[in-house]
Design a protein around this motif. Structure first.
Motif, PDB file in Angstrom:
ATOM      1  N   ILE A 254       0.838  -1.199   0.000  1.00 12.44           N
ATOM      2  CA  ILE A 254       0.000   0.000   0.000  1.00 12.44           C
ATOM      3  C   ILE A 254       0.872   1.247   0.000  1.00 12.44           C
ATOM      4  O   ILE A 254       0.594   2.228  -0.701  1.00 12.44           O
ATOM      5  CB  ILE A 254      -0.948  -0.007   1.220  1.00 12.44           C
ATOM      6  CG1 ILE A 254      -1.999  -1.104   1.059  1.00 12.44           C
ATOM      7  CG2 ILE A 254      -1.615   1.352   1.397  1.00 12.44           C
ATOM      8  CD1 ILE A 254      -2.965  -1.201   2.216  1.00 12.44           C
ATOM      9  N   GLU A 255       1.957   1.214   0.784  1.00 13.67           N
ATOM     10  CA  GLU A 255       2.847   2.374   0.848  1.00 13.67           C
ATOM     11  C   GLU A 255       3.418   2.725  -0.522  1.00 13.67           C
ATOM     12  O   GLU A 255       3.565   3.905  -0.871  1.00 13.67           O
ATOM     13  CB  GLU A 255       4.002   2.113   1.828  1.00 13.67           C
ATOM     14  CG  GLU A 255       3.605   2.053   3.287  1.00 13.67           C
ATOM     15  CD  GLU A 255       2.995   0.708   3.669  1.00 13.67           C
ATOM     16  OE1 GLU A 255       2.992  -0.208   2.812  1.00 13.67           O
ATOM     17  OE2 GLU A 255       2.523   0.581   4.811  1.00 13.67           O
ATOM     18  N   ALA A 256       3.716   1.698  -1.325  1.00 14.28           N
ATOM     19  CA  ALA A 256       4.285   1.939  -2.650  1.00 14.28           C
ATOM     20  C   ALA A 256       3.260   2.528  -3.603  1.00 14.28           C
ATOM     21  O   ALA A 256       3.623   3.171  -4.590  1.00 14.28           O
ATOM     22  CB  ALA A 256       4.849   0.632  -3.221  1.00 14.28           C
ATOM     23  N   ARG A 257       1.984   2.338  -3.316  1.00 12.28           N
ATOM     24  CA  ARG A 257       0.931   2.831  -4.198  1.00 12.28           C
ATOM     25  C   ARG A 257       0.509   4.259  -3.865  1.00 12.28           C
ATOM     26  O   ARG A 257      -0.199   4.890  -4.644  1.00 12.28           O
ATOM     27  CB  ARG A 257      -0.292   1.916  -4.134  1.00 12.28           C
ATOM     28  CG  ARG A 257      -0.065   0.546  -4.755  1.00 12.28           C
ATOM     29  CD  ARG A 257      -1.359  -0.227  -4.857  1.00 12.28           C
ATOM     30  NE  ARG A 257      -2.366   0.488  -5.652  1.00 12.28           N
ATOM     31  CZ  ARG A 257      -3.622   0.073  -5.789  1.00 12.28           C
ATOM     32  NH1 ARG A 257      -4.007  -1.028  -5.192  1.00 12.28           N
ATOM     33  NH2 ARG A 257      -4.475   0.768  -6.520  1.00 12.28           N
ATOM     34  N   ILE A 258       0.910   4.772  -2.708  1.00  8.18           N
ATOM     35  CA  ILE A 258       0.500   6.109  -2.285  1.00  8.18           C
ATOM     36  C   ILE A 258       1.618   7.110  -2.563  1.00  8.18           C
ATOM     37  O   ILE A 258       2.782   6.868  -2.250  1.00  8.18           O
ATOM     38  CB  ILE A 258       0.145   6.119  -0.789  1.00  8.18           C
ATOM     39  CG1 ILE A 258      -1.039   5.189  -0.535  1.00  8.18           C
ATOM     40  CG2 ILE A 258      -0.167   7.523  -0.306  1.00  8.18           C
ATOM     41  CD1 ILE A 258      -1.399   5.034   0.933  1.00  8.18           C
ATOM     42  N   ALA A 259       1.252   8.228  -3.166  1.00  7.14           N
ATOM     43  CA  ALA A 259       2.242   9.251  -3.508  1.00  7.14           C
ATOM     44  C   ALA A 259       2.897   9.843  -2.253  1.00  7.14           C
ATOM     45  O   ALA A 259       2.223  10.057  -1.235  1.00  7.14           O
ATOM     46  CB  ALA A 259       1.574  10.367  -4.314  1.00  7.14           C
ATOM     47  N   GLU A 260       4.190  10.084  -2.336  1.00  7.94           N
ATOM     48  CA  GLU A 260       4.886  10.716  -1.222  1.00  7.94           C
ATOM     49  C   GLU A 260       4.535  12.194  -1.131  1.00  7.94           C
ATOM     50  O   GLU A 260       4.322  12.729  -0.038  1.00  7.94           O
ATOM     51  CB  GLU A 260       6.397  10.534  -1.386  1.00  7.94           C
ATOM     52  CG  GLU A 260       6.870   9.093  -1.262  1.00  7.94           C
ATOM     53  CD  GLU A 260       8.381   8.976  -1.347  1.00  7.94           C
ATOM     54  OE1 GLU A 260       9.053  10.038  -1.338  1.00  7.94           O
ATOM     55  OE2 GLU A 260       8.890   7.849  -1.413  1.00  7.94           O
ATOM     56  N   ASP A 261       4.496  12.874  -2.262  1.00  6.00           N
ATOM     57  CA  ASP A 261       4.156  14.294  -2.281  1.00  6.00           C
ATOM     58  C   ASP A 261       2.643  14.443  -2.358  1.00  6.00           C
ATOM     59  O   ASP A 261       2.017  14.045  -3.341  1.00  6.00           O
ATOM     60  CB  ASP A 261       4.814  14.989  -3.476  1.00  6.00           C
ATOM     61  CG  ASP A 261       6.336  14.993  -3.373  1.00  6.00           C
ATOM     62  OD1 ASP A 261       6.838  15.040  -2.233  1.00  6.00           O
ATOM     63  OD2 ASP A 261       6.996  14.930  -4.422  1.00  6.00           O
ATOM     64  N   GLN A 262       2.065  15.016  -1.330  1.00  2.00           N
ATOM     65  CA  GLN A 262       0.622  15.152  -1.223  1.00  2.00           C
ATOM     66  C   GLN A 262       0.219  16.624  -1.138  1.00  2.00           C
ATOM     67  O   GLN A 262       0.933  17.438  -0.548  1.00  2.00           O
ATOM     68  CB  GLN A 262       0.114  14.431   0.034  1.00  2.00           C
ATOM     69  CG  GLN A 262       0.284  12.928   0.012  1.00  2.00           C
ATOM     70  CD  GLN A 262      -0.790  12.239  -0.821  1.00  2.00           C
ATOM     71  OE1 GLN A 262      -1.881  12.758  -1.032  1.00  2.00           O
ATOM     72  NE2 GLN A 262      -0.461  11.046  -1.311  1.00  2.00           N
ATOM     73  N   PRO A 263      -0.909  16.992  -1.726  1.00  2.64           N
ATOM     74  CA  PRO A 263      -1.389  18.371  -1.588  1.00  2.64           C
ATOM     75  C   PRO A 263      -1.833  18.635  -0.154  1.00  2.64           C
ATOM     76  O   PRO A 263      -2.186  17.714   0.585  1.00  2.64           O
ATOM     77  CB  PRO A 263      -2.569  18.426  -2.558  1.00  2.64           C
ATOM     78  CG  PRO A 263      -3.037  17.017  -2.660  1.00  2.64           C
ATOM     79  CD  PRO A 263      -1.806  16.158  -2.555  1.00  2.64           C
ATOM     80  N   ASP A 264      -1.823  19.909   0.232  1.00  4.11           N
ATOM     81  CA  ASP A 264      -2.215  20.274   1.596  1.00  4.11           C
ATOM     82  C   ASP A 264      -3.720  20.216   1.802  1.00  4.11           C
ATOM     83  O   ASP A 264      -4.191  20.130   2.943  1.00  4.11           O
ATOM     84  CB  ASP A 264      -1.718  21.693   1.925  1.00  4.11           C
ATOM     85  CG  ASP A 264      -0.192  21.772   1.949  1.00  4.11           C
ATOM     86  OD1 ASP A 264       0.438  20.761   2.318  1.00  4.11           O
ATOM     87  OD2 ASP A 264       0.348  22.832   1.601  1.00  4.11           O
ATOM     88  N   SER A 265      -4.482  20.271   0.711  1.00  3.34           N
ATOM     89  CA  SER A 265      -5.937  20.267   0.856  1.00  3.34           C
ATOM     90  C   SER A 265      -6.588  19.707  -0.414  1.00  3.34           C
ATOM     91  O   SER A 265      -5.941  19.593  -1.457  1.00  3.34           O
ATOM     92  CB  SER A 265      -6.462  21.681   1.121  1.00  3.34           C
ATOM     93  OG  SER A 265      -6.168  22.528   0.020  1.00  3.34           O
ATOM     94  N   PHE A 266      -7.853  19.377  -0.287  1.00  2.00           N
ATOM     95  CA  PHE A 266      -8.649  18.947  -1.435  1.00  2.00           C
ATOM     96  C   PHE A 266     -10.090  19.331  -1.181  1.00  2.00           C
ATOM     97  O   PHE A 266     -10.609  19.165  -0.076  1.00  2.00           O
ATOM     98  CB  PHE A 266      -8.555  17.436  -1.651  1.00  2.00           C
ATOM     99  CG  PHE A 266      -9.434  16.939  -2.779  1.00  2.00           C
ATOM    100  CD1 PHE A 266      -8.954  16.907  -4.079  1.00  2.00           C
ATOM    101  CD2 PHE A 266     -10.742  16.522  -2.541  1.00  2.00           C
ATOM    102  CE1 PHE A 266      -9.764  16.481  -5.132  1.00  2.00           C
ATOM    103  CE2 PHE A 266     -11.554  16.084  -3.578  1.00  2.00           C
ATOM    104  CZ  PHE A 266     -11.066  16.066  -4.873  1.00  2.00           C
TER     105      PHE A 266
END
Length: 215
Positions: A3-15
């Motif tokens: 799962i960790e490999a499928r989630i982006a490291e750089d994430q937006p601060d909001s959505f």
């Protein structure tokens, strides 16, 4: 793939969903009885992905969980179970290649080899140009026209090494080929064209012949 490999490291601060999508969410949730809002999780995930450059950030997972009164891990479980949901950025052209038994027997190895030769990528990777991402997936449900390559929302069928190359050429020019069978098959008919019932001719019964003679 973890799962960790499928989630982006750089994430937006909001959505946040757009006003148009918020209205659509209300319409979707109204379909379900009170206490069953969790049934809307898949359409909301799809909506978030289409709004956010074809991938779902963790802030969207959290927002959907709040809207549907679900635990965040439950939403994440759904998002990671289905290969159609992306939790990290993908290229403009997301290539989902079926390699299960029917497609493999019909030459999906050649289809995959063409993609690897062209972009030097394997499942889960994105080309150096950033425009093409590849994912090896389970059955896409079009076994009769195997092998199948799904490009974003569209199916391309009956592929081999050469026709996969031609398809990639068209995508590189942002002028995709017509969807469906690259051999021009209509639906799931035989490669030589429709054959069912072609050799059958209606037979006149003795009563019908008699009636015709007396007319």
């Amino acid at each position: 793939m973890s799962i960790e490999a499928r989630i982006a490291e750089d994430q937006p601060d909001s959505f946040a969903f757009t006003a148009e999508n918020e209205a659509e969410i209300k319409r979707i949730m109204a379909k379900y009885p009170k206490g069953r809002q969790a049934s809307a999780v898949m359409p909301l995930l799809d909506m978030a992905q289409r709004q956010h450059a074809n991938w779902i950030p963790m802030k969207a997972i959290e927002l959907i969980a709040d809207k549907l009164d679900m635990a965040k891990i439950r939403v994440l479980e759904v998002a990671t179970f289905y290969t159609m949901f992306n939790l990290k950025p993908v290229g403009k052209y997301f290539l989902q290649a079926c390699t299960t038994t029917p497609c493999w027997l019909r030459g999906s190895d050649e289809m995959m080899r063409c993609i690897k030769d062209r972009y030097d990528i394997t499942s889960g990777q994105t080309s150096d140009c950033g425009r093409f991402s590849l994912l090896e997936v389970e059955c896409l449900g079009a076994c009769v026209n195997a092998p199948i390559l799904q490009v974003n929302d569209d199916f391309y069928e009956d592929l081999n090494y050469q026709t996969t190359g031609a398809l990639l050429d068209s995508l590189e020019k942002d002028a995709p080929l017509a969807v469906g069978s690259v051999l021009g098959r209509s639906g799931s008919e035989a490669s030589g064209g429709a054959t069912s019932l072609n050799t059958m001719k209606p037979k006149k019964t003795a009563k019908a012949k008699s009636g015709a003679a007396n007319a």
